[in-house]
Design a protein around this motif. Sequence first.
Motif, short mmCIF file in Angstrom:
data_model
loop_
_atom_site.label_atom_id
_atom_site.label_comp_id
_atom_site.label_asym_id
_atom_site.label_seq_id
_atom_site.Cartn_x
_atom_site.Cartn_y
_atom_site.Cartn_z
N UNK A 176 5.29 5.34 -13.04
CA UNK A 176 4.75 4.21 -12.44
C UNK A 176 5.00 4.28 -10.56
N UNK A 177 6.20 5.13 -10.17
CA UNK A 177 6.33 5.37 -8.90
C UNK A 177 5.53 6.48 -8.38
N UNK A 178 5.05 7.24 -9.22
CA UNK A 178 4.10 8.28 -8.87
C UNK A 178 2.87 7.64 -8.47
N UNK A 179 2.35 6.74 -9.23
CA UNK A 179 1.24 6.12 -9.15
C UNK A 179 1.29 5.23 -7.65
N UNK A 180 2.53 4.50 -7.63
CA UNK A 180 2.67 3.80 -6.30
C UNK A 180 2.58 4.53 -4.91
N UNK A 181 3.19 5.60 -5.09
CA UNK A 181 3.15 6.55 -3.88
C UNK A 181 1.85 7.10 -3.68
N UNK A 207 5.95 4.55 9.80
CA UNK A 207 5.72 3.53 8.62
C UNK A 207 5.62 3.95 7.41
N UNK A 208 4.75 5.00 7.15
CA UNK A 208 4.53 5.58 5.94
C UNK A 208 5.80 6.35 5.00
N UNK A 209 6.71 7.06 5.79
CA UNK A 209 7.76 7.40 5.37
C UNK A 209 8.87 6.26 4.96
N UNK A 210 8.77 5.26 5.73
CA UNK A 210 9.80 3.97 5.51
C UNK A 210 9.45 3.54 4.05
N UNK A 211 8.07 3.27 4.04
CA UNK A 211 7.64 2.62 2.84
C UNK A 211 7.64 3.48 1.49
N UNK A 212 7.38 4.82 1.86
CA UNK A 212 7.35 5.92 0.64
C UNK A 212 9.04 5.93 0.06
N UNK A 213 9.97 5.91 0.88
CA UNK A 213 11.45 5.93 0.73
C UNK A 213 11.77 4.73 -0.15
N UNK A 214 11.12 3.52 0.41
CA UNK A 214 11.56 2.26 -0.28
C UNK A 214 11.20 2.26 -1.77
N UNK A 215 9.95 2.92 -1.93
CA UNK A 215 9.41 3.08 -3.12
C UNK A 215 10.52 3.74 -4.15
N UNK A 216 10.68 5.16 -3.72
CA UNK A 216 11.62 5.85 -4.44
C UNK A 216 12.78 5.49 -4.71
N UNK A 217 13.35 4.44 -4.09
CA UNK A 217 14.38 3.90 -4.15
C UNK A 217 14.73 2.76 -4.90
#
Length: 219
Positions: free
Chosen positions: A106-111, A53-63
């Motif tokens: 912003x993405x850094x903050x999100x992750x 789950x964590x990897x899936x969501x982190x990858x979504x944010x990066x993308x």
Amino acid sequence: MVTAKDNEGADGAVSAVPPYWEQAKIELMKRDRIMKKLIPQFGDLHLVGHDDPFTTLARSIVGQQVTTKAADVAWKKLLLVSPKCSPAQIIKAGAEQLSACGLSKRKTEYILDLADHFKNKRVHTSQWDQMDDEAVIAELVQIRGIGRWTAEMFLIFNLLRPNVLPLDDPGLIQGISQNYFSGEPVSRSDAREVSANWEPWRTVATWYLWRSLDPVAVE
């Protein structure tokens, strides 16, 4: 911009066929003349899920809001900083190292916020299998950087939910336009009307419409 089909084939892919897939194909082909033509074109291909789950969501944010190529470059750099892509590793890496991977402030903050939610158990990952779709979405959108579209992609690619209709996904809308409306513009209302025939297998129909636009899932 990265669309839903680009999430497929990312790290942590699980190639097992979703348990409902064959039944869904049969029912969709019986009910829907477009699906009857579309589904056989892709043989044994099927949705490929992602198990972490964590990897899936982190990858979504990066993308988010970048090209597939740019997302892949940033993701590979992130995995050098955090090889396991675990919440603890991400937090230890900190904002400076994450930004050096090519991520915006912003993405850094999100992750980092995502990692904090997981590390401090502010999301109930062990309960998601028992929660209905809207309850999972409601929990996920409390995390910074995760909106309804990202939450719906999580339902599809991680939890393998069979009846998700991601109306904010441009690929779904384009697929409906090309396959059902001869390329004419499609409203959300039009999309809902078409999809009424797909229940309870709207995820499966959506996946085949993505494939109609791009026959090979992006790795």
